[in-house]
Design a protein around this motif. Structure first.
Motif, mmCIF file in Angstrom:
data_model
loop_
_atom_site.group_PDB
_atom_site.id
_atom_site.type_symbol
_atom_site.label_atom_id
_atom_site.label_comp_id
_atom_site.label_asym_id
_atom_site.label_seq_id
_atom_site.Cartn_x
_atom_site.Cartn_y
_atom_site.Cartn_z
ATOM 1 N N LYS A 3 0.831 -1.208 0.000
ATOM 2 C CA LYS A 3 0.000 0.000 0.000
ATOM 3 C C LYS A 3 0.864 1.256 0.000
ATOM 4 O O LYS A 3 0.544 2.238 -0.666
ATOM 5 N N LEU A 6 1.869 1.921 -3.390
ATOM 6 C CA LEU A 6 0.830 2.590 -4.187
ATOM 7 C C LEU A 6 0.854 4.097 -3.953
ATOM 8 O O LEU A 6 0.717 4.884 -4.886
ATOM 9 N N ILE A 7 1.041 4.469 -2.683
ATOM 10 C CA ILE A 7 1.057 5.901 -2.359
ATOM 11 C C ILE A 7 2.273 6.569 -3.001
ATOM 12 O O ILE A 7 2.167 7.621 -3.623
ATOM 13 N N LYS A 9 3.849 5.605 -5.588
ATOM 14 C CA LYS A 9 3.650 5.635 -7.036
ATOM 15 C C LYS A 9 2.743 6.795 -7.436
ATOM 16 O O LYS A 9 3.012 7.510 -8.401
ATOM 17 N N ARG A 10 1.670 6.988 -6.669
ATOM 18 C CA ARG A 10 0.750 8.074 -7.013
ATOM 19 C C ARG A 10 1.430 9.432 -6.866
ATOM 20 O O ARG A 10 1.358 10.281 -7.736
ATOM 21 N N GLU A 11 2.129 9.622 -5.731
ATOM 22 C CA GLU A 11 2.820 10.891 -5.506
ATOM 23 C C GLU A 11 3.795 11.171 -6.649
ATOM 24 O O GLU A 11 3.894 12.279 -7.146
ATOM 25 N N THR A 14 1.904 11.561 -10.367
ATOM 26 C CA THR A 14 1.137 12.795 -10.559
ATOM 27 C C THR A 14 2.072 14.003 -10.608
ATOM 28 O O THR A 14 1.814 14.956 -11.330
ATOM 29 N N ARG A 17 4.291 14.183 -13.941
ATOM 30 C CA ARG A 17 3.532 14.554 -15.130
ATOM 31 C C ARG A 17 3.091 16.012 -15.124
ATOM 32 O O ARG A 17 2.578 16.509 -16.115
ATOM 33 N N GLU A 209 -4.703 17.331 0.893
ATOM 34 C CA GLU A 209 -5.435 16.143 1.326
ATOM 35 C C GLU A 209 -6.332 16.458 2.505
ATOM 36 O O GLU A 209 -7.435 15.935 2.633
ATOM 37 N N ILE A 218 -8.511 7.877 2.778
ATOM 38 C CA ILE A 218 -7.252 7.142 2.648
ATOM 39 C C ILE A 218 -6.847 6.489 3.964
ATOM 40 O O ILE A 218 -6.460 5.324 3.986
ATOM 41 N N SER A 221 -8.041 3.262 4.892
ATOM 42 C CA SER A 221 -7.415 2.113 4.226
ATOM 43 C C SER A 221 -5.978 1.872 4.671
ATOM 44 O O SER A 221 -5.523 0.744 4.722
ATOM 45 N N VAL A 222 -5.245 2.949 4.942
ATOM 46 C CA VAL A 222 -3.847 2.781 5.361
ATOM 47 C C VAL A 222 -3.618 3.570 6.644
ATOM 48 O O VAL A 222 -4.404 4.437 6.990
ATOM 49 N N LYS A 231 4.163 9.710 1.039
ATOM 50 C CA LYS A 231 4.270 11.030 0.421
ATOM 51 C C LYS A 231 5.712 11.524 0.460
ATOM 52 O O LYS A 231 6.235 12.027 -0.521
ATOM 53 N N ILE B 73 -10.336 -4.010 7.774
ATOM 54 C CA ILE B 73 -10.623 -2.759 7.095
ATOM 55 C C ILE B 73 -11.020 -2.983 5.635
ATOM 56 O O ILE B 73 -11.800 -2.235 5.069
ATOM 57 N N TYR B 86 -8.987 13.908 -4.925
ATOM 58 C CA TYR B 86 -7.918 14.768 -5.426
ATOM 59 C C TYR B 86 -8.456 15.543 -6.621
ATOM 60 O O TYR B 86 -8.864 14.953 -7.617
ATOM 61 N N TYR B 97 -6.902 4.061 -7.962
ATOM 62 C CA TYR B 97 -5.944 4.204 -6.858
ATOM 63 C C TYR B 97 -6.605 3.883 -5.524
ATOM 64 O O TYR B 97 -6.096 3.083 -4.730
ATOM 65 N N LEU B 98 -7.784 4.470 -5.284
ATOM 66 C CA LEU B 98 -8.462 4.261 -4.012
ATOM 67 C C LEU B 98 -8.906 2.801 -3.857
ATOM 68 O O LEU B 98 -8.854 2.246 -2.761
ATOM 69 N N LEU B 101 -5.932 0.796 -2.890
ATOM 70 C CA LEU B 101 -5.595 1.003 -1.483
ATOM 71 C C LEU B 101 -6.458 0.120 -0.588
ATOM 72 O O LEU B 101 -6.041 -0.279 0.485
ATOM 73 N N LYS B 102 -7.676 -0.157 -1.053
ATOM 74 C CA LYS B 102 -8.576 -1.029 -0.284
ATOM 75 C C LYS B 102 -8.230 -2.498 -0.474
ATOM 76 O O LYS B 102 -8.899 -3.379 0.056
#
Lengths: 447, 305
Positions: A3, A6-7, A9-11, A14, A17, A209, A218, A221-222, A231, B73, B86, B97-98, B101-102
């Protein structure tokens, strides 16, 4: 856990780009390359233009005294009136008018250069040096010393200091202060800039956020810590990417422009750039022996550049960038979590800005005195170490000092992250209230 | 009845306040459970505790009979009141993405998202940035993201805010079909109309304490006031005269020749006795008990405490 991946990767994706990232990636190298190439270009174009200077000498002392160079010629105009020649010099093909008043021996301010252009420092120095020497010789002559000419000749010595560093192994190594200073300053300054730039990005990300309330989705989930670290790491990678793009494209750009502009120079691109830089700053003396001295100096600088261990400098840059960024990044994230909008960040920014700016100030001191106690302490204290140590490294720093500084940096950033995580965890779920230092202290105690 | 989630004597203190004081809830599997209370009652804190965003200071939490753990969760879905996405991110990318995360795989998330986006007819938003969407549109996206991982327990905090009546109706149907599909729903709202319509069970909390908890019909039963509404034709005065001091006429209204009267039974009289008094005097069209609305109960209970 994946997880956090994933965070990260997103940071990363985005941000990479974003238009601003792309613009910075393009503009950065152009800026750096032009900083290196443009002075050389200016120097070149100046050198190649022959400047004729009309000399109006009321003192009648300096006829043919100022030596001519390849690009600098002097015409001594007798019986010319200054006011006339001032009107007509440019139609007469002159670059400017040098006026020497008759009291020059007693009043040093009585030499005036008239021109519609700004003469280069080198031109001015060439003229003043020649005149100074001549006046000094003439004054000495009034003492009627025997064999004065011979004495003067033997007295004139030109000194160029070579600095040789004795290594611990007993080896002697020629060191080059100028190169070390430049590399050290650039490294320290880049770290300062990167910490501020990417730290602020991180802080804005956290505020975003919080303001959009997506943080609640978020962290259902985490864990908040995973989000914060994701981040921080994601943005660190953005910073490294930006840096790498800069290094590689600057190198390519400089190579390209120098091979196009200075094809006659048969050196490696970096060597060329440095030598161009040096040529532009040196006086435009054209005495045959001076030229070879210049060449010596250039060659010296080039070998100085080779002495800088680029792999080591790059490696320690990356370490100190990451260490410094992680240390400050955690604090930037905590501030972002503590406030509701960007304007409220001001009051909390001070404890971050002060050590960073202090680091930058000490950096300037430490590239002049890399072994002073101020430099030493500020390169050990973790809050300024990333900046100041970068300034000291090119001069050579004992291993134990580097080790101590790095170890302290790692320990402090771990401690700081732990502390920041506490603030972050509470802060991201707090809305509406204006946060104070007192409040934050409570959060730390209670979580 | 089997409970999907149970909280026992949960206490949560903040620096200056007690947000939850010995609060217990037990949520039956397959129900829609209304979490009610005025602003600042502690609803959000309780929801955050169920979501494990914050930990309670005291108390036990059970999910499906086990102690509530972080791995649960992925079986819980949460739609927060203040919805957030976002703004600069594209809709599809963000939903993906969300969902990941789940704990959904990228492939699985993608196929489910396509299905739901198709169902809500929003497939052409996939590459739009969130900031280009209206508030209601963003709500739809967020709803999909909340239910995508097919959680057993769903928490909706004010789900209808920001929806127009058409979309609110659509959402209501989705919530009911989720319930039919076996999901349990915790539903936090101020909208008492939707509570009556949707909820099976409720709990009402105020200032961190539970005021009432239980089946909604039982609660409404408990707050019955022995009041009946009679619809009739004839003269309203005649009806009034037929009543003795065991009955109290609360109000009358009329629409053309159709009249309505609300009558409260006093002194343990029964509705049959009332009817026997009324039948000779007027022509009765309808007769039913007036149940207290959740709105009335809410106001009454909160004011009493």
């Amino acid at each position: 856990m994946n997880k956090i991946g994933l965070i990260i990767k997103r940071e990363y994706t985005t941000r990479v780009r974003k238009r601003s990232f792309i613009v910075m990636s393009i503009l950065g190298p152009i800026l750096f390359a032009s900083l290196m190439v443009v002075p050389a270009l200016i120097a070149m174009s100046e050198d190649q233009e022959v400047k004729r200077i009309a000399v109006v000498d009321s003192s009648h002392l300096f006829m043919n005294v100022i030596p001519e160079t390849e690009y600098l010629k002097f015409d001594y105009l007798e019986n010319a009136r200054l006011n006339d020649i001032k009107q007509t010099y440019s139609t007469g093909g002159y670059y400017g008018v040098l006026y020497i008043s008759h009291i020059v021996a007693f009043e040093p301010n009585s030499v005036i250069f008239y021109s519609d252009k700004q003469p280069s420092l080198a031109t001015k120095m060439h003229i003043s040096k020649a005149m100074e020497n001549y006046i000094r010789d003439q004054k000495l002559k009034t003492y009627e010393i025997e064999n004065l000419d011979n004495i003067l000749k033997s007295v004139k010595t030109s000194i160029s200091i070579r600095t040789i560093k004795i290594m611990e192994t007993g080896q002697e190594k020629e060191s080059h202060t100028g190169v070390a200073m430049a590399v050290g300053y650039l490294g320290g300054f880049l770290i300062y800039m990167f910490i501020f730039f990417f730290g602020a990005q991180l802080m804005r990300g956290v505020i975003e956020e919080k303001v959009t309330r997506i943080v609640e989705v978020i962290i259902s989930s985490v864990k908040p810590f995973q989000l914060m670290m994701g981040k921080i790491i994601g943005i660190a990678m953005v910073g490294l990417t930006q840096f790498m793009i800069w290094v590689i494209t600057t190198f390519l750009l400089v190579t390209l422009t120098t091979t196009l502009l200075f094809p006659e120079m048969n050196m490696t691109p970096t060597e060329q750039v440095i030598s161009q830089d040096i040529m532009s700053s040196g006086p435009v003396e054209a005495k045959p022996e001076a030229k070879s001295e210049d060449m010596d100096e250039i060659m010296g600088f080039l070998s100085g550049l080779k002495d800088i261990n680029f792999a080591l400098t790059l490696g320690s840059f990356i370490f100190y960038f990451l260490g410094g960024y992680l240390l400050y990044g955690a604090m930037f994230a905590a501030i972002g979590a503590a406030v509701d909008n960007e304007t409220d960040t001001q009051q909390f920014m001070l404890p971050l800005t002060i050590p960073l700016i202090l680091g930058l100030l000490v950096l300037i001191n430490s590239i002049n005195n890399p072994d002073s106690s101020v430099s030493f302490w500020f390169s050990i204290i973790p809050f300024t170490a990333p900046i100041v140590m970068m300034g000291r490294l090119p001069f050579g720093v004992p291993d134990w000092e580097v080790g101590l500084s790095m170890a302290l940096l790692v320990i402090t950033f771990i401690g700081m992250t732990w502390l920041a995580a506490k603030i972050y965890r509470t802060g991201i779920l707090m809305y509406g209230k204006k946060t104070s230092y007192k409040e934050i202290a409570k959060w730390i105690r209670h979580s | 009845m089997e409970e999907i989630f149970k909280a026992e004597k949960v206490v949560k203190k903040f620096i200056n306040t007690v947000a939850l004081d010995q609060v217990s809830v037990s949520i039956p599997r397959g129900s829609i459970y209304g979490l009610l209370g005025p602003n600042g009652a502690g609803k959000t804190t309780l929801i955050r505790i169920i979501n494990q965003i914050t930990a309670p200071d005291e108390g036990n939490l059970n999910f499906n009979g086990e102690k509530l753990l972080p791995e649960h969760i992925s079986r819980i879905g949460y739609l927060p009141e203040e919805r957030g996405l976002y703004k600069k991110m594209k809709v599809g990318e963000q939903a993906l993405y969300l969902a990941q995360l789940k704990g959904l795989s990228k492939k699985e998330a993608m196929s489910r998202l396509k299905k739901w986006f198709g169902k809500f007819e929003i497939l052409d938003w996939w590459n739009k940035k969130v900031e280009e969407l209206s508030k209601g549109m963003q709500q739809k996206v967020q709803f999909i993201v909340t239910i995508l991982h097919e959680p057993e327990l769903l928490i909706f905090d004010e789900p209808f805010s920001g929806f127009d009546p058409i979309n609110a109706d659509m959402l209501k149907k989705e919530i009911l079909s989720l319930k039919e599909g076996g999901a349990t729903i915790i539903f936090s709202t101020h909208n008492m109309g939707s509570v009556e319509e949707l909820c099976d069970h409720i709990t009402l909390i105020d200032k961190g304490r539970t005021l009432i908890e239980g089946n909604i019909n039982e609660i409404r039963d408990r707050y019955r006031s022995d009041t009946y509404e009679v619809g009739f034709q004839g003269e309203a005065d005649k009806l009034k005269q037929s009543l003795n001091n065991h009955y109290q006429l609360l109000e009358t209204s009329s629409e053309g020749d159709l009249h309505k009267a609300r009558i409260k039974l006093l002194h343990h009289t029964t509705e049959n006795e009332l009817l026997s008094l009324l039948i000779p005097s007027v022509h009765i069209i309808s007769f039913n008990e007036v149940y207290p609305s959740m709105n009335d109960i809410f106001i009454k209970v909160v004011k009493e405490n």
